[in-house]
Enzyme design. Structure first.
Site, PDB file in Angstrom:
ATOM      1  N   LYS A 285       0.830  -1.210   0.000  1.00 19.68           N
ATOM      2  CA  LYS A 285       0.000   0.000   0.000  1.00 19.68           C
ATOM      3  C   LYS A 285       0.861   1.255   0.000  1.00 19.68           C
ATOM      4  O   LYS A 285       0.505   2.267  -0.631  1.00 19.68           O
ATOM      5  CB  LYS A 285      -0.945  -0.024   1.204  1.00 19.68           C
ATOM      6  CG  LYS A 285      -1.923  -1.204   1.175  1.00 19.68           C
ATOM      7  CD  LYS A 285      -2.802  -1.207   2.398  1.00 19.68           C
ATOM      8  CE  LYS A 285      -3.699  -2.444   2.418  1.00 19.68           C
ATOM      9  NZ  LYS A 285      -2.928  -3.696   2.603  1.00 19.68           N
ATOM     10  N   CYS A 402      -7.970  -6.421   7.101  1.00 20.79           N
ATOM     11  CA  CYS A 402      -8.296  -7.565   6.240  1.00 20.79           C
ATOM     12  C   CYS A 402      -9.099  -8.569   7.060  1.00 20.79           C
ATOM     13  O   CYS A 402      -8.718  -9.731   7.216  1.00 20.79           O
ATOM     14  CB  CYS A 402      -7.039  -8.194   5.654  1.00 20.79           C
ATOM     15  SG  CYS A 402      -5.799  -8.691   6.870  1.00 20.79           S
TER      16      CYS A 402
END
Length: 477
Positions: A285, A402
């Site tokens: 990311k 997640c």
């Protein structure tokens, strides 16, 4: 994930890998997970020559471990005192049941191409050879042979007995099943089934070095089937070793799940901004943020070894520069790393149970305990509250996990709003489930990108992202 074609059903020879070697390596990995060690760490210590085949078998056994355990208990009610023997029996029984299901005319479903399937007699023979090849298992060769052959003779009755156990039916711990039933009364079974199917190999194209059409052309020239389900993303029809794919060394792309690719697009950034990626490892990311804008980025992680992976990732992609700082520290302990200059944007991809990524890490369900959920939720609160204090008024904080458990997602976001009166909640996907195809009417990609498919090309096969949660907050002022 399939066993590679070079795996042989014959005894070991120089330059060749026998199935017995693979079974023994897989049993050692299963034993490690049962002892509380992650499968990734265990596989990293596996002989490199065996790693690919052992991973394929180990992943499959993790997805069928509940059933394999119930079968072993039905056949050997008294748990073997040798943990490696116990693991080898579970590995062999998982493969035998898969082989039987593949040829059963009454079976409701067949194993997919990614599932390792061997002839039953081959599994029995090679499991016995595996026991004979190990000093501590050699005395149990006869037991292994007898147990496996009895299963083949009496499979219908033994399977029926095993399936009376919910653990064997769902291949998830009971507490996990109950949590999903409570949170998703209409979708809990689909979520359990999705967790037992390997996720697609998804890539994020590095916009600073390549474009989607360039990558697809290179794959097509190499005979690799792939397509783009949404802007900036490429999905392969079948997984392959990433280092062998065109463009890896050139930094054209990174491996990143479709759901994870939303993070950098949701956080508003532009050239020159002072940005923090908290809990940054392994760096996907952070790299995506730098691909989108020329930033002053701080990548933070408490694990020095994982932080080194961030450096390696940015280096390969050509994104490591003097404007990027890597800091090893606890994100919640701001006094240990913050220099007093507020950030304009913060990505808080906080630690969680990882309940949304079982497709890629099937061992997680067996490593987690129900009380882990309360501990991770408390850690998440501590981190985001600390990060909120270093965010500049008018800045944005993107909360990400997640996970598919509401305690780590929507409930956490609602509690954050109650604690911080100067927080404004902005539109974001919220909970993403790994059962909704990208580009469908319910897919969050429609919200972020109006055109789900590049150049209007429909997907040749449906793809889903991992389970993920996103909440975006702006700091008033």
């Amino acid at each position: 994930m399939r066993v590679f074609s070079h795996v042989q059903d014959t005894p070991s020879r120089p330059g060749r890998i026998s199935l017995s070697d693979t079974l023994l390596a897989a049993a050692q990995n299963v034993q490690a997970v049962l002892a509380g060690r992650s499968l990734s760490d265990s596989l990293a210590a596996t002989d490199p020559a065996l790693r690919a085949s052992a991973q394929a078998v180990s992943f499959h056994v993790m997805r069928r471990l509940g059933l394999a355990t119930a079968l072993r208990e039905a056949l050997v009610p008294r748990k073997p005192t040798n943990p490696l023997l116990d693991a080898l029996l579970r590995v062999a029984l998982a493969l035998l049941e898969t082989a039987a299901a593949a040829t059963d005319p009454d079976a409701e479903s067949r194993p997919g191409r990614e599932v390792p399937v061997y002839a039953p007699h081959t599994v029995v023979d090679q499991a016995v050879r595996a026991a004979g090849a190990h000093r501590k298992l050699k005395p149990f060769k006869g037991l292994v042979n007898g147990v496996l052959r009895r299963f083949l003779r009496e499979r219908p009755s033994i399977l029926a007995q095993a399936l009376r156990d919910p653990l064997a039916q769902y291949n998830h711990p009971q507490w996990w099943v109950e949590r999903l039933q409570q949170a998703y009364p209409e979708h809990w079974q689909a979520l359990l089934e999705a967790a037992d199917r390997p996720g697609p190999l998804a890539l994020r194209v590095n916009a600073r070095r390549a474009h989607v059409e360039q990558v697809l052309d290179a794959f097509d020239a190499a005979g690799i089937e792939a397509f783009s389900p949404m802007p900036g993303a490429v999905v392969l029809a079948e997984p392959r070793p990433v280092q062998a794919l065109p463009g890896f060394e050139e930094g054209w792309w990174s491996v990143q799940d479709l759901s994870a690719q939303l993070a950098a697009r949701l956080l508003p950034v532009h050239d020159g901004m002072h940005v923090l990626d908290a809990c940054a490892a392994p760096g996907g990311k952070a790299a995506h943020l730098l691909e989108q804008a020329d930033l002053q980025l701080t990548a933070l992680d408490f694990d020095a070894q994982r932080l080194a992976r961030v450096s390696d990732t940015l280096q390969r992609l050509g994104l490591l520069s003097g404007k990027v700082q890597l800091r090893c520290a606890d994100a919640a302990d701001v006094h240990a790393w913050w220099n007093g200059e507020p950030y304009e944007a913060i990505l808080a991809d906080v630690p969680c149970t990882a309940s949304g990524v079982l497709r890629r890490h099937p061992d997680i369900r067996w490593l987690r305990r129900e009380d882990d959920l309360a501990r991770t939720a408390a850690l998440q609160r501590r981190i985001v509250d600390a990060l909120w204090g270093v965010l500049k008024p008018g800045g944005h904080l993107l909360y990400a996990t997640c996970s598919i458990f509401p305690e780590e997602g929507e409930l956490q976001a609602q509690a954050f709003m109650r604690r911080h009166g100067n927080a404004q909640r902005l539109p974001a996907p919220g909970q993403i489930l790994p059962i909704i195809p990208v580009g469908s009417a319910d897919s969050c990609s429609r919200t972020i990108w109006p055109h789900a498919h590049v150049q209007g090309v429909d997907a040749p096969f449906p793809v889903t992202g991992d389970g993920f949660y996103y909440a975006l907050f702006a700091k008033k002022g």
